[in-house]
Motif scaffolding. Structure first.
Motif, PDB file in Angstrom:
ATOM      1  N   GLY A  44     -50.254 112.219  43.719  1.00 56.59           N
ATOM      2  CA  GLY A  44     -49.430 111.292  45.301  1.00 56.59           C
ATOM      3  C   GLY A  44     -48.684 111.704  46.319  1.00 56.59           C
ATOM      4  N   LEU A  45     -49.193 112.724  46.521  1.00 61.18           N
ATOM      5  CA  LEU A  45     -48.842 113.759  47.588  1.00 61.18           C
ATOM      6  C   LEU A  45     -49.922 113.872  48.456  1.00 61.18           C
ATOM      7  N   SER A  46     -50.966 113.450  48.796  1.00 62.07           N
ATOM      8  CA  SER A  46     -51.443 112.867  50.105  1.00 62.07           C
ATOM      9  C   SER A  46     -52.079 113.106  50.821  1.00 62.07           C
ATOM     10  N   THR A  47     -50.547 111.974  51.600  1.00 61.12           N
ATOM     11  CA  THR A  47     -50.680 111.284  52.033  1.00 61.12           C
ATOM     12  C   THR A  47     -49.361 111.831  53.207  1.00 61.12           C
ATOM     13  N   LEU A  48     -48.176 112.932  52.557  1.00 59.38           N
ATOM     14  CA  LEU A  48     -47.156 113.100  52.847  1.00 59.38           C
ATOM     15  C   LEU A  48     -47.179 114.578  54.028  1.00 59.38           C
ATOM     16  N   SER A  49     -48.537 114.578  54.879  1.00 62.95           N
ATOM     17  CA  SER A  49     -48.720 115.508  55.778  1.00 62.95           C
ATOM     18  C   SER A  49     -48.210 115.890  56.559  1.00 62.95           C
ATOM     19  N   ASN A  50     -46.447 115.413  56.506  1.00 66.83           N
ATOM     20  CA  ASN A  50     -45.848 116.130  57.434  1.00 66.83           C
ATOM     21  C   ASN A  50     -44.399 116.603  56.308  1.00 66.83           C
ATOM     22  N   LEU A  51     -44.853 117.004  54.818  1.00 65.64           N
ATOM     23  CA  LEU A  51     -43.738 116.868  54.703  1.00 65.64           C
ATOM     24  C   LEU A  51     -43.878 119.136  54.883  1.00 65.64           C
ATOM     25  N   LYS A  52     -42.234 119.507  54.793  1.00 64.83           N
ATOM     26  CA  LYS A  52     -41.862 120.480  54.786  1.00 64.83           C
ATOM     27  C   LYS A  52     -41.804 121.253  53.606  1.00 64.83           C
ATOM     28  N   ILE A  53     -40.436 120.489  52.404  1.00 64.61           N
ATOM     29  CA  ILE A  53     -39.937 121.271  51.759  1.00 64.61           C
ATOM     30  C   ILE A  53     -40.405 120.457  50.835  1.00 64.61           C
ATOM     31  N   LEU A  54     -40.719 120.750  49.386  1.00 62.39           N
ATOM     32  CA  LEU A  54     -41.363 120.372  48.403  1.00 62.39           C
ATOM     33  C   LEU A  54     -40.241 120.684  47.426  1.00 62.39           C
ATOM     34  N   SER A  55     -38.856 120.015  46.609  1.00 67.71           N
ATOM     35  CA  SER A  55     -38.684 120.361  45.338  1.00 67.71           C
ATOM     36  C   SER A  55     -39.008 120.514  44.179  1.00 67.71           C
ATOM     37  N   ILE A  56     -39.397 121.102  43.127  1.00 70.21           N
ATOM     38  CA  ILE A  56     -39.664 120.116  42.038  1.00 70.21           C
ATOM     39  C   ILE A  56     -39.788 120.901  40.740  1.00 70.21           C
ATOM     40  N   GLN A  57     -39.218 121.513  40.516  1.00 74.02           N
ATOM     41  CA  GLN A  57     -37.815 122.581  39.513  1.00 74.02           C
ATOM     42  C   GLN A  57     -36.984 121.528  38.565  1.00 74.02           C
ATOM     43  N   SER A  58     -37.327 122.536  37.607  1.00 71.85           N
ATOM     44  CA  SER A  58     -36.452 121.702  36.012  1.00 71.85           C
ATOM     45  C   SER A  58     -37.667 120.329  35.836  1.00 71.85           C
ATOM     46  N   ASN A  59     -39.546 120.887  35.682  1.00 69.09           N
ATOM     47  CA  ASN A  59     -39.857 119.744  35.202  1.00 69.09           C
ATOM     48  C   ASN A  59     -40.640 119.762  34.430  1.00 69.09           C
ATOM     49  N   ARG A  60     -42.204 119.502  34.251  1.00 73.62           N
ATOM     50  CA  ARG A  60     -42.900 120.063  32.850  1.00 73.62           C
ATOM     51  C   ARG A  60     -44.343 119.892  33.315  1.00 73.62           C
ATOM     52  N   ILE A  61     -44.624 120.733  34.771  1.00 75.70           N
ATOM     53  CA  ILE A  61     -46.082 120.915  35.574  1.00 75.70           C
ATOM     54  C   ILE A  61     -46.037 122.502  35.063  1.00 75.70           C
ATOM     55  N   ARG A  62     -47.267 122.235  34.529  1.00 80.47           N
ATOM     56  CA  ARG A  62     -47.993 123.353  34.107  1.00 80.47           C
ATOM     57  C   ARG A  62     -49.151 124.145  34.739  1.00 80.47           C
ATOM     58  N   ASN A  63     -49.590 123.544  35.995  1.00 78.69           N
ATOM     59  CA  ASN A  63     -50.461 123.777  37.352  1.00 78.69           C
ATOM     60  C   ASN A  63     -50.677 123.517  38.259  1.00 78.69           C
ATOM     61  N   ILE A  64     -50.416 124.338  39.535  1.00 81.50           N
ATOM     62  CA  ILE A  64     -49.845 123.825  40.563  1.00 81.50           C
ATOM     63  C   ILE A  64     -51.399 122.740  41.220  1.00 81.50           C
ATOM     64  N   SER A  65     -51.108 121.812  41.740  1.00 77.39           N
ATOM     65  CA  SER A  65     -52.238 121.148  42.072  1.00 77.39           C
ATOM     66  C   SER A  65     -51.875 120.180  43.309  1.00 77.39           C
ATOM     67  N   GLY A  66     -52.474 119.068  44.231  1.00 77.33           N
ATOM     68  CA  GLY A  66     -52.111 118.505  45.056  1.00 77.33           C
ATOM     69  C   GLY A  66     -51.606 118.757  46.149  1.00 77.33           C
ATOM     70  N   LEU A  67     -51.526 119.829  46.569  1.00 76.16           N
ATOM     71  CA  LEU A  67     -51.012 119.942  47.691  1.00 76.16           C
ATOM     72  C   LEU A  67     -51.935 120.566  48.506  1.00 76.16           C
ATOM     73  N   GLU A  68     -53.045 120.998  48.669  1.00 71.14           N
ATOM     74  CA  GLU A  68     -54.149 120.461  49.681  1.00 71.14           C
ATOM     75  C   GLU A  68     -53.806 119.619  51.451  1.00 71.14           C
ATOM     76  N   ALA A  69     -53.141 118.343  50.616  1.00 68.92           N
ATOM     77  CA  ALA A  69     -53.605 118.162  52.897  1.00 68.92           C
ATOM     78  C   ALA A  69     -51.827 118.443  52.907  1.00 68.92           C
ATOM     79  N   LEU A  70     -50.908 119.238  52.512  1.00 64.26           N
ATOM     80  CA  LEU A  70     -49.663 119.797  52.608  1.00 64.26           C
ATOM     81  C   LEU A  70     -49.177 120.592  53.553  1.00 64.26           C
ATOM     82  N   GLU A  71     -50.341 120.314  54.170  1.00 63.81           N
ATOM     83  CA  GLU A  71     -50.697 121.215  55.500  1.00 63.81           C
ATOM     84  C   GLU A  71     -49.445 122.601  56.027  1.00 63.81           C
ATOM     85  N   ASN A  72     -48.194 121.464  56.448  1.00 66.17           N
ATOM     86  CA  ASN A  72     -47.083 121.802  57.018  1.00 66.17           C
ATOM     87  C   ASN A  72     -46.011 122.038  55.964  1.00 66.17           C
TER      88      ASN A  72
END
Length: 374
Positions: A235-263
Motif C-alpha cells: 500500500g506504499l506504491s503511490t507515495l513516490s515522494n516519501l523520504k522517511i519510513l518508520s515501521i519498527q516494532s511490527n511483525r514484518i518478515r521480509n522487505i518488499s513493497g519499496l520498489e516505487a519509493l525512489e526518494n
C-alpha cells in the motif's frame, strides 16, 4: 541523529513498551533529525497526565467516555495574554472543557497548545477559525474527533496520547501538513482522503495491521508506523515522494513493497522478524538504514546503496567481516555503523573495534563511540 554522547536516543520504540518514559529509555534505535514517531520530544521523566488512555481498552466507546473532572474557575488561566496574542500555551492546567478558557476574546491566535489536560471534547474553537494554524491536544481524554469543522486553516494537528479508535472528520482540513495520532487505539488507516498537502503522518503505537488507504496522499514525505501489528509492507506504491519510513516494532518478515519509493532516504525497520535484506535494491537514495534487533545473517542486498551514511545493524546474526567489507567498503559517505550484539562482535569483543576500523576506514563512529583519528 544520535551522537556518541547520546547512544540511547530519546523516543526509540521497543517491543512491550507502552509509556512515553519507557520509549525514552530504549537503546540501540536511532531517531530522525525531526524526532521519533509521535513527536516524543519531551522530558525523560515525563508522566502522562492521563495514563488511563493507555490502559482501558474500551475507554473510547461512546457510552464509556469518562468526563474529565470539572473544576470551578477561581482564576482566569489566560489572564496574562493580550487580546492579539498569536500563541497560547495552557499545559497541564487541569482544563476539562475548552469553552471555559473563553478563547473568543483572542483575535489573532495561530498556535494553541492544550497538552496534558483533561479535555474530553474538541469544542469552543470556532472563534479561532480564521487564524488558527496549529492545534496541539496531546495527552488528553478525547475519544472522538469532532469540533474541527470550521478550522479549515489548520496546518498541524496533534491528537497523540488520547483514546481515539477511528480517524474521522479531518479530511476537510485541506491545509494540513502534519497530523499526529500516536498512541491511540486506531486499527484502520482511514478518513485521510484528499489531504494532498500532508507531508508528515504519525500513527505509531496503535493497533494497525495493514497499510492501506494512503493512495491520495501523494505529497507525503514522512510516514511513522512503529509499534503496530503490521505484517507486510504494502500500500506504499503511490507515495513516490516519501523520504522517511518508520515501521519498527511490527511483525514484518521480509522487505518488499519499496520498489516505487525512489526518494526514500531513511528506513527504520528494527525489532521485526527479518532474515534477509533482499528488497532494498531499488532504494538507492537511502542514507540511514536501521535493521537492529532482527535475525539478519548477512548484509547481502545493500551493495547498491551508494548514498548510505548510517547503518544500524546491532543484535542480528552477522558473523563475518568479509561480508561487511563486501557490502560497505565502497560506501564513501558511510560514517556510522552499529554491529554490537552480532556474532562478529561477541566472538572477540577486544579486537572487534579494530577490525571494523580496518575493514571500514571511512567510518567515524562505531556503535556509540567515535573513532579516534591518529
Amino acid at each position: 541523529m544520535p551522537t556518541a554522547e547520546d547512544s540511547t536516543p530519546p523516543g526509540a520504540v521497543a517491543p512491550d513498551q507502552s509509556t512515553a518514559e519507557d520509549n525514552k529509555t530504549t537503546s540501540g534505535t536511532p531517531r530522525s533529525s525531526s524526532g521519533w514517531d509521535g513527536k516524543l520530544r519531551i522530558e525523560k521523566n515525563l508522566t502522562l497526565a492521563n495514563p488511563e488512555a493507555l490502559s482501558d481498552p474500551e475507554y473510547s466507546d461512546e457510552e464509556n467516555v469518562v468526563p474529565g473532572e470539572s473544576i470551578n474557575a477561581d482564576e482566569d488561566l489566560l489572564d496574562d495574554y493580550p487580546p492579539d496574542e498569536e500563541e497560547i500555551d495552557c499545559i497541564h492546567a487541569r482544563v476539562s472543557a475548552i469553552p471555559s478558557l473563553r478563547l473568543e476574546r483572542f483575535t489573532n491566535v495561530k498556535n494553541l497548545c492544550l497538552r496534558q489536560n483533561m479535555i474530553t471534547e474538541i469544542e469552543g474553537l470556532s472563534s479561532l477559525a480564521s487564524t488558527l494554524v496549529e492545534l496541539d491536544l496531546y495527552d488528553n481524554l478525547i475519544a472522538h474527533i469532532r469540533g474541527l469543522e470550521d478550522l479549515v486553516n489548520l496546518t498541524s494537528l496533534d491528537l497523540s496520547f488520547n483514546k481515539i479508535k477511528h480517524i474521522k472528520k479531518v479530511n476537510h482540513l485541506k491545509q494540513l501538513v502534519n497530523i499526529y495520532f500516536v498512541q491511540n487505539k486506531i486499527s484502520t488507516i482511514e478518513g485521510l482522503d484528499g489531504l494532498e498537502r500532508l507531508r508528515n503522518l504519525e500513527l505509531a503505537a496503535n493497533r494497525i495491521r495493514e497499510i492501506q488507504n494512503l493512495e491520495t496522499l501523494k505529497g507525503l514525505e514522512e510516514l511513522w508506523l512503529g509499534k503496530n501489528k503490521i505484517t507486510e509492507m504494502k500500500g506504499l506504491s503511490t507515495l513516490s515522494n516519501l523520504k522517511i519510513l518508520s515501521i519498527q516494532s511490527n511483525r514484518i518478515r521480509n522487505i518488499s513493497g519499496l520498489e516505487a519509493l525512489e526518494n526514500l532516504e531513511e528506513l527504520y525497520i528494527s525489532h521485526n522478524a527479518l532474515t534477509s535484506l533482499t528488497g532494498l535494491e531499488c532504494s538507492k537514495k537511502l542514507r540511514v538504514l536501521d535493521i537492529s534487533n532482527n535475525q539478519v545473517p548477512s548484509l547481502e542486498g545493500i551493495e547498491r546503496l551508494e548514498e548510505l551514511e548510517e547503518l544500524w545493524a546491532s543484535y542480528n546474526q552477522i558473523s563475518e567481516f568479509q561480508d561487511v567489507e563486501k557490502a560497505l567498503k565502497d560506501k564513501k559517505n558511510l560514517n556510522t555503523v552499529y554491529f554490537e550484539g552480532n556474532p562478529l562482535q561477541l566472538r572477540n569483543p577486544t579486537l572487534y573495534r579494530n577490525k571494523v576500523r580496518l575493514t571500514l576506514p571511512q567510518v567515524q563512529q562505531i556503535d556509540a563511540t567515535f573513532v579516534r583519528v591518529s
